[in-house]
Motif scaffolding. Structure first.
Motif, PDB file in Angstrom:
ATOM      1  N   LEU A 335       0.831  -1.211   0.000  1.00 22.08           N
ATOM      2  CA  LEU A 335       0.000   0.000   0.000  1.00 22.08           C
ATOM      3  C   LEU A 335       0.862   1.256   0.000  1.00 22.08           C
ATOM      4  O   LEU A 335       0.565   2.248  -0.691  1.00 22.08           O
ATOM      5  N   LEU A 336       1.960   1.261   0.777  1.00 20.73           N
ATOM      6  CA  LEU A 336       2.846   2.424   0.810  1.00 20.73           C
ATOM      7  C   LEU A 336       3.470   2.660  -0.575  1.00 20.73           C
ATOM      8  O   LEU A 336       3.604   3.814  -1.015  1.00 20.73           O
ATOM      9  N   TYR A 337       3.851   1.591  -1.265  1.00 19.70           N
ATOM     10  CA  TYR A 337       4.457   1.739  -2.580  1.00 19.70           C
ATOM     11  C   TYR A 337       3.454   2.316  -3.573  1.00 19.70           C
ATOM     12  O   TYR A 337       3.785   3.217  -4.354  1.00 19.70           O
ATOM     13  N   ARG A 338       2.211   1.844  -3.539  1.00 14.44           N
ATOM     14  CA  ARG A 338       1.184   2.367  -4.430  1.00 14.44           C
ATOM     15  C   ARG A 338       0.916   3.841  -4.143  1.00 14.44           C
ATOM     16  O   ARG A 338       0.730   4.659  -5.065  1.00 14.44           O
ATOM     17  N   ALA A 339       0.879   4.178  -2.851  1.00 10.16           N
ATOM     18  CA  ALA A 339       0.604   5.574  -2.489  1.00 10.16           C
ATOM     19  C   ALA A 339       1.705   6.494  -3.001  1.00 10.16           C
ATOM     20  O   ALA A 339       1.427   7.595  -3.527  1.00 10.16           O
ATOM     21  N   ARG A 340       2.984   6.102  -2.861  1.00 11.18           N
ATOM     22  CA  ARG A 340       4.088   6.917  -3.352  1.00 11.18           C
ATOM     23  C   ARG A 340       4.071   7.002  -4.876  1.00 11.18           C
ATOM     24  O   ARG A 340       4.338   8.059  -5.455  1.00 11.18           O
ATOM     25  N   TYR A 341       3.756   5.871  -5.538  1.00 14.42           N
ATOM     26  CA  TYR A 341       3.800   5.819  -7.005  1.00 14.42           C
ATOM     27  C   TYR A 341       2.742   6.732  -7.612  1.00 14.42           C
ATOM     28  O   TYR A 341       2.991   7.440  -8.596  1.00 14.42           O
ATOM     29  N   PHE A 342       1.528   6.712  -7.017  1.00 11.26           N
ATOM     30  CA  PHE A 342       0.432   7.520  -7.558  1.00 11.26           C
ATOM     31  C   PHE A 342       0.324   8.892  -6.890  1.00 11.26           C
ATOM     32  O   PHE A 342      -0.532   9.708  -7.255  1.00 11.26           O
ATOM     33  N   GLY A 343       1.143   9.139  -5.889  1.00  4.09           N
ATOM     34  CA  GLY A 343       1.068  10.421  -5.181  1.00  4.09           C
ATOM     35  C   GLY A 343      -0.230  10.582  -4.427  1.00  4.09           C
ATOM     36  O   GLY A 343      -0.761  11.700  -4.305  1.00  4.09           O
ATOM     37  N   ASP A 344      -0.747   9.474  -3.865  1.00  6.80           N
ATOM     38  CA  ASP A 344      -2.025   9.479  -3.163  1.00  6.80           C
ATOM     39  C   ASP A 344      -1.749   9.631  -1.672  1.00  6.80           C
ATOM     40  O   ASP A 344      -1.352   8.680  -1.000  1.00  6.80           O
ATOM     41  N   SER A 345      -1.970  10.832  -1.157  1.00 12.33           N
ATOM     42  CA  SER A 345      -1.681  11.079   0.260  1.00 12.33           C
ATOM     43  C   SER A 345      -2.655  10.344   1.167  1.00 12.33           C
ATOM     44  O   SER A 345      -2.276   9.880   2.250  1.00 12.33           O
ATOM     45  N   ASP A 346      -3.913  10.270   0.769  1.00  9.58           N
ATOM     46  CA  ASP A 346      -4.898   9.547   1.592  1.00  9.58           C
ATOM     47  C   ASP A 346      -4.520   8.074   1.729  1.00  9.58           C
ATOM     48  O   ASP A 346      -4.599   7.498   2.816  1.00  9.58           O
ATOM     49  N   LEU A 347      -4.143   7.459   0.591  1.00  8.90           N
ATOM     50  CA  LEU A 347      -3.747   6.059   0.645  1.00  8.90           C
ATOM     51  C   LEU A 347      -2.489   5.887   1.489  1.00  8.90           C
ATOM     52  O   LEU A 347      -2.338   4.909   2.229  1.00  8.90           O
ATOM     53  N   TYR A 348      -1.577   6.894   1.424  1.00  7.92           N
ATOM     54  CA  TYR A 348      -0.356   6.814   2.205  1.00  7.92           C
ATOM     55  C   TYR A 348      -0.667   6.858   3.705  1.00  7.92           C
ATOM     56  O   TYR A 348      -0.085   6.097   4.489  1.00  7.92           O
ATOM     57  N   GLN A 349      -1.572   7.781   4.093  1.00  4.19           N
ATOM     58  CA  GLN A 349      -1.948   7.884   5.503  1.00  4.19           C
ATOM     59  C   GLN A 349      -2.605   6.592   5.981  1.00  4.19           C
ATOM     60  O   GLN A 349      -2.346   6.139   7.098  1.00  4.19           O
ATOM     61  N   ARG A 350      -3.489   6.012   5.146  1.00  8.27           N
ATOM     62  CA  ARG A 350      -4.159   4.769   5.541  1.00  8.27           C
ATOM     63  C   ARG A 350      -3.150   3.637   5.694  1.00  8.27           C
ATOM     64  O   ARG A 350      -3.248   2.809   6.611  1.00  8.27           O
ATOM     65  N   ALA A 351      -2.157   3.571   4.806  1.00  6.34           N
ATOM     66  CA  ALA A 351      -1.140   2.542   4.925  1.00  6.34           C
ATOM     67  C   ALA A 351      -0.322   2.722   6.186  1.00  6.34           C
ATOM     68  O   ALA A 351       0.062   1.751   6.841  1.00  6.34           O
ATOM     69  N   GLN A 352      -0.044   3.997   6.571  1.00  2.00           N
ATOM     70  CA  GLN A 352       0.720   4.254   7.790  1.00  2.00           C
ATOM     71  C   GLN A 352      -0.054   3.811   9.024  1.00  2.00           C
ATOM     72  O   GLN A 352       0.538   3.332   9.999  1.00  2.00           O
ATOM     73  N   ARG A 353      -1.382   3.977   8.984  1.00  2.00           N
ATOM     74  CA  ARG A 353      -2.201   3.603  10.135  1.00  2.00           C
ATOM     75  C   ARG A 353      -2.456   2.100  10.216  1.00  2.00           C
ATOM     76  O   ARG A 353      -2.947   1.618  11.239  1.00  2.00           O
ATOM     77  N   MET A 354      -2.190   1.376   9.125  1.00  2.00           N
ATOM     78  CA  MET A 354      -2.480  -0.059   9.110  1.00  2.00           C
ATOM     79  C   MET A 354      -1.644  -0.779  10.162  1.00  2.00           C
ATOM     80  O   MET A 354      -0.421  -0.613  10.244  1.00  2.00           O
TER      81      MET A 354
END
Length: 371
Positions: A335-354
């Motif tokens: 999830l963190l890799y996808r968030a960085r690749y697409f520049g999705d901050s929401d997905l990045y935050q959700r991955a951090q909270r996982m």
């Protein structure tokens, strides 16, 4: 001796055909050969008559030694012919055209001539010729003397020529009975492997050979029992071959079944809920790992056995935690890799909270075990 007798009878038939075609030398040659193979009164009488008169006995219509072919006589009144082979056949009329057709077939020198086709005939040409002739000469339709032999000759000719390998050998060596002295030590039999009747049924009845399959060889029909025995042996051989092929699979199935029977059911289950055979919940003494046991667990396990079971439970539990921890980390990193690749901050935050609960629990257990 039976083979010599069969061959002798075949030679006598060839000699009779030669006599009817006014070939006394050829007839004498085959009669002498018949006497050498299997002496008979019939061959002896024919030889004596040929020597004295140049023709066989009873040419005016009587039997030859009681079991040879008879000459049919024209009946009076309706112009039809009557068979003279016995009481049954004598009641069946035939026409002059049928008799001439039979003589024509019996005078043929090879299988191609018998079927009335060229040596370059295709398989379809052979089928057409056989259909036409088989219907014309079938014993139920043609009652002329020799019709049965002609019908057999037609079936035998088609059976050989329709078989690619036999046709090749036939074209190479020719019909053996045309050259009886050739290849004495290397025989090439060009006989059908199926009776004319069964061949006819396959063509016109849509059926397969009956249980009374018989082979026409050496000029005689060999019926029933021998071929039935051969087919039973072939069926047994085929069944044995199939069994041998399936044996490795059967062995694996048996070994698998025995191994399952020999492996005893584990005394515990790490499932989160009761399962078949494990209905009572317990916890290990050291790590407080929950597990389920059967009704007789307390009776069967105590002291060291109980400690060994609990040790196995904790080892399996830790192994499961390691596997689940690895999966949780892989999912979070994905999830963190996808968030960085697409520049999705929401997905990045959700991955951090996982969370990674299995990893957290594994860390707690490491603290308990190693301080």
């Amino acid at each position: 001796m039976d083979s010599n007798k069969d061959e002798a009878e075949r030679c006598i038939k060839i000699s009779l055909n030669a006599i009817s075609n006014n070939q006394p030398d050829k007839a004498r040659k085959f009669l002498e050969k018949a006497q050498r193979l299997f002496p008979t009164d019939q061959a002896k009488n024919l030889l004596e008559s040929l020597t004295q008169n140049g023709k066989p006995p009873d040419e005016n219509g009587g039997p030859v030694n009681g079991d040879g072919p008879r000459i049919r006589r024209r009946s009076h009144g309706d112009g039809a012919h009557m068979s003279g082979d016995g009481a049954t056949d004598s009641a069946k009329p035939y026409t002059t055209e049928q008799l001439d057709a039979v003589k024509k077939i019996k005078s043929c020198k090879d299988y191609y001539q018998t079927l009335g086709v060229e040596k370059t005939a295709s398989e379809e040409d052979l089928k057409k010729a056989y259909r036409k002739l088989a219907l014309k000469f079938h014993p139920d339709k043609n009652h002329a003397p020799g019709a049965t032999e002609a019908f057999k000759a037609i079936g035998n000719a088609y059976a050989v020529l329709s078989n690619t390998e036999k046709r090749r050998q036939y074209d190479q060596y020719g019909e053996e009975r045309s050259h009886p002295s050739r290849h004495r030590n290397q025989r090439h039999d060009f006989e059908a492997d199926i009776s004319p009747e069964d061949l006819f049924n396959m063509f016109f009845g849509g059926g397969f050979p009956s249980s009374n399959v018989h082979v026409y060889r050496n000029g005689r029909m060999h019926f029933g029992q021998q071929n039935r025995q051969e087919r039973r042996e072939q069926q047994r051989d085929g069944g044995l071959a199939l069994f041998i092929q399936l044996m490795p699979i059967l062995i694996l199935i048996v070994i698998s079944a025995l191994s399952q029977m020999m492996v005893s059911q584990p005394p515990y289950s790490l499932s989160y809920r009761p399962s078949a055979g494990h209905i009572h919940k317990r916890h290990t003494s050291a790590l407080k790992v929950p597990f389920y046991v059967g009704e007789r667990f307390n009776e069967e396990y105590s002291g060291n056995n109980m400690r060994n079971v609990e040790k196995s439970v904790e080892e399996d539990y830790i192994s499961n935690l390691r596997n689940n921890c690895w999966k949780e980390k892989q999912q979070k990193e994905g999830l963190l890799y996808r968030a960085r690749y697409f520049g999705d901050s929401d997905l990045y935050q959700r991955a951090q909270r996982m969370g990674t609960p299995s990893c957290s629990r594994l860390s707690e257990i490491q603290v308990i075990l190693h301080g």
